[in-house]
Design a protein around this motif. Structure first.
Motif, PDB file in Angstrom:
ATOM      1  N   LYS A  74       0.841  -1.198   0.000  1.00 25.01           N
ATOM      2  CA  LYS A  74       0.000   0.000   0.000  1.00 25.01           C
ATOM      3  C   LYS A  74       0.874   1.245   0.000  1.00 25.01           C
ATOM      4  O   LYS A  74       1.951   1.246   0.557  1.00 25.01           O
ATOM      5  CB  LYS A  74      -0.899   0.017   1.233  1.00 25.01           C
ATOM      6  CG  LYS A  74      -2.040  -0.984   1.141  1.00 25.01           C
ATOM      7  CD  LYS A  74      -3.080  -0.736   2.181  1.00 25.01           C
ATOM      8  CE  LYS A  74      -3.923   0.383   1.696  1.00 25.01           C
ATOM      9  NZ  LYS A  74      -5.227   0.529   2.276  1.00 25.01           N
ATOM     10  N   GLN A  75       0.359   2.274  -0.639  1.00 22.75           N
ATOM     11  CA  GLN A  75       1.005   3.588  -0.631  1.00 22.75           C
ATOM     12  C   GLN A  75      -0.102   4.591  -0.346  1.00 22.75           C
ATOM     13  O   GLN A  75      -0.995   4.772  -1.177  1.00 22.75           O
ATOM     14  CB  GLN A  75       1.674   3.854  -1.974  1.00 22.75           C
ATOM     15  CG  GLN A  75       2.439   5.139  -2.019  1.00 22.75           C
ATOM     16  CD  GLN A  75       3.144   5.299  -3.354  1.00 22.75           C
ATOM     17  OE1 GLN A  75       2.714   4.774  -4.378  1.00 22.75           O
ATOM     18  NE2 GLN A  75       4.240   6.025  -3.340  1.00 22.75           N
ATOM     19  N   GLN A  76      -0.092   5.189   0.812  1.00 23.17           N
ATOM     20  CA  GLN A  76      -1.184   6.025   1.308  1.00 23.17           C
ATOM     21  C   GLN A  76      -2.457   5.177   1.308  1.00 23.17           C
ATOM     22  O   GLN A  76      -2.492   4.147   1.954  1.00 23.17           O
ATOM     23  CB  GLN A  76      -1.291   7.301   0.504  1.00 23.17           C
ATOM     24  CG  GLN A  76      -0.062   8.171   0.657  1.00 23.17           C
ATOM     25  CD  GLN A  76      -0.076   9.366  -0.268  1.00 23.17           C
ATOM     26  OE1 GLN A  76      -0.803   9.408  -1.237  1.00 23.17           O
ATOM     27  NE2 GLN A  76       0.761  10.329   0.044  1.00 23.17           N
ATOM     28  N   ILE A  80      -1.068  -1.000  -4.450  1.00 22.96           N
ATOM     29  CA  ILE A  80      -0.167  -0.900  -5.598  1.00 22.96           C
ATOM     30  C   ILE A  80       0.074  -2.294  -6.172  1.00 22.96           C
ATOM     31  O   ILE A  80       0.363  -3.242  -5.442  1.00 22.96           O
ATOM     32  CB  ILE A  80       1.194  -0.280  -5.195  1.00 22.96           C
ATOM     33  CG1 ILE A  80       0.984   1.074  -4.508  1.00 22.96           C
ATOM     34  CG2 ILE A  80       2.118  -0.169  -6.401  1.00 22.96           C
ATOM     35  CD1 ILE A  80       0.328   2.126  -5.360  1.00 22.96           C
ATOM     36  N   ARG A 101       3.503  -0.105 -12.830  1.00 24.55           N
ATOM     37  CA  ARG A 101       2.592  -0.044 -11.696  1.00 24.55           C
ATOM     38  C   ARG A 101       1.170   0.373 -12.041  1.00 24.55           C
ATOM     39  O   ARG A 101       0.923   1.071 -13.014  1.00 24.55           O
ATOM     40  CB  ARG A 101       3.131   0.843 -10.606  1.00 24.55           C
ATOM     41  CG  ARG A 101       3.148   2.296 -10.918  1.00 24.55           C
ATOM     42  CD  ARG A 101       3.612   3.128  -9.743  1.00 24.55           C
ATOM     43  NE  ARG A 101       2.540   4.021  -9.355  1.00 24.55           N
ATOM     44  CZ  ARG A 101       2.196   4.297  -8.137  1.00 24.55           C
ATOM     45  NH1 ARG A 101       2.823   3.755  -7.144  1.00 24.55           N
ATOM     46  NH2 ARG A 101       1.213   5.123  -7.870  1.00 24.55           N
ATOM     47  N   ALA A 103      -2.111   1.746  -9.499  1.00 24.27           N
ATOM     48  CA  ALA A 103      -2.575   2.090  -8.160  1.00 24.27           C
ATOM     49  C   ALA A 103      -4.095   1.994  -8.139  1.00 24.27           C
ATOM     50  O   ALA A 103      -4.757   2.391  -9.096  1.00 24.27           O
ATOM     51  CB  ALA A 103      -2.122   3.499  -7.792  1.00 24.27           C
TER      52      ALA A 103
END
Length: 136
Positions: A74-76, A80, A101, A103
Motif C-alpha cells: 500500500k502507498q497512502q 499498488i 505499476r 494504483a
C-alpha cells in the motif's frame, strides 16, 4: 524455559502472519471488474480479474493486450500492483509493463478507481479509470 520461549515466538509469528493476511484481504478486491479509461480522447475498455494477490488486466481496442500484476503493498490509501511482462499484445502492453505499476483505491459506492502509468516518448501518461463489479 525453552518451550515457553518457542511457544511465544510461534504465537507472535502466527499473529503477524494473520495481521498481514487481514491487511492484504482488505486492500485486494476479489473477482472480476470492468470499466473504461479515456486514453488520447478515446475510450479503452479495461477488465481486471483479481485472484489472491494477482491481477489479470485486459485492455480493449486499440490496445488489445493483457498484462499481469502482483500486489506490491500500500502507498497512502492505494493498493499498488507491480506489472510483469506483457502476456499478450506486444508493444502497447510493453509500454505499460515498462512503467511497472497500477494504483487502486476503492470507494463507498463499490467502485474501484485505477491509475495506470504508461511510458510514452514524452514521459509517462497517467490513465484514470473507474471499475465496477462485472456481472456474474
Amino acid at each position: 524455559m525453552y518451550q515457553i520461549k518457542t511457544v511465544v515466538t510461534w504465537t507472535g509469528a502466527l499473529a503477524l502472519a494473520l495481521a498481514s493476511s487481514i491487511a492484504l484481504a482488505q486492500a485486494v478486491p476479489a473477482g472480476a471488474w470492468k470499466g473504461a479509461a479515456q486514453v488520447g480522447g478515446k475510450p479503452v475498455r479495461i477488465d481486471v480479474a483479481f485472484q489472491g494477490d494477482a491481477a489479470d488486466v485486459r485492455f480493449g481496442s486499440p490496445y488489445d493486450c493483457r498484462i499481469g500484476g502482483k500486489y506490491a503493498g500500500k502507498q497512502q490509501d492505494a493498493a499498488i500492483y507491480a506489472f510483469g511482462v506483457s502476456v499478450a499484445g506486444g508493444q502497447p502492453c510493453n509500454n505499460l509493463s515498462a512503467t511497472g505499476r497500477m494504483a487502486m483505491t476503492s470507494s463507498a459506492d463499490r467502485k474501484l478507481h485505477l491509475t495506470i502509468d504508461e511510458k510514452t516518448r514524452d514521459g509517462v501518461r497517467h490513465w484514470q479509470a473507474d471499475l465496477e463489479p462485472a456481472a456474474p
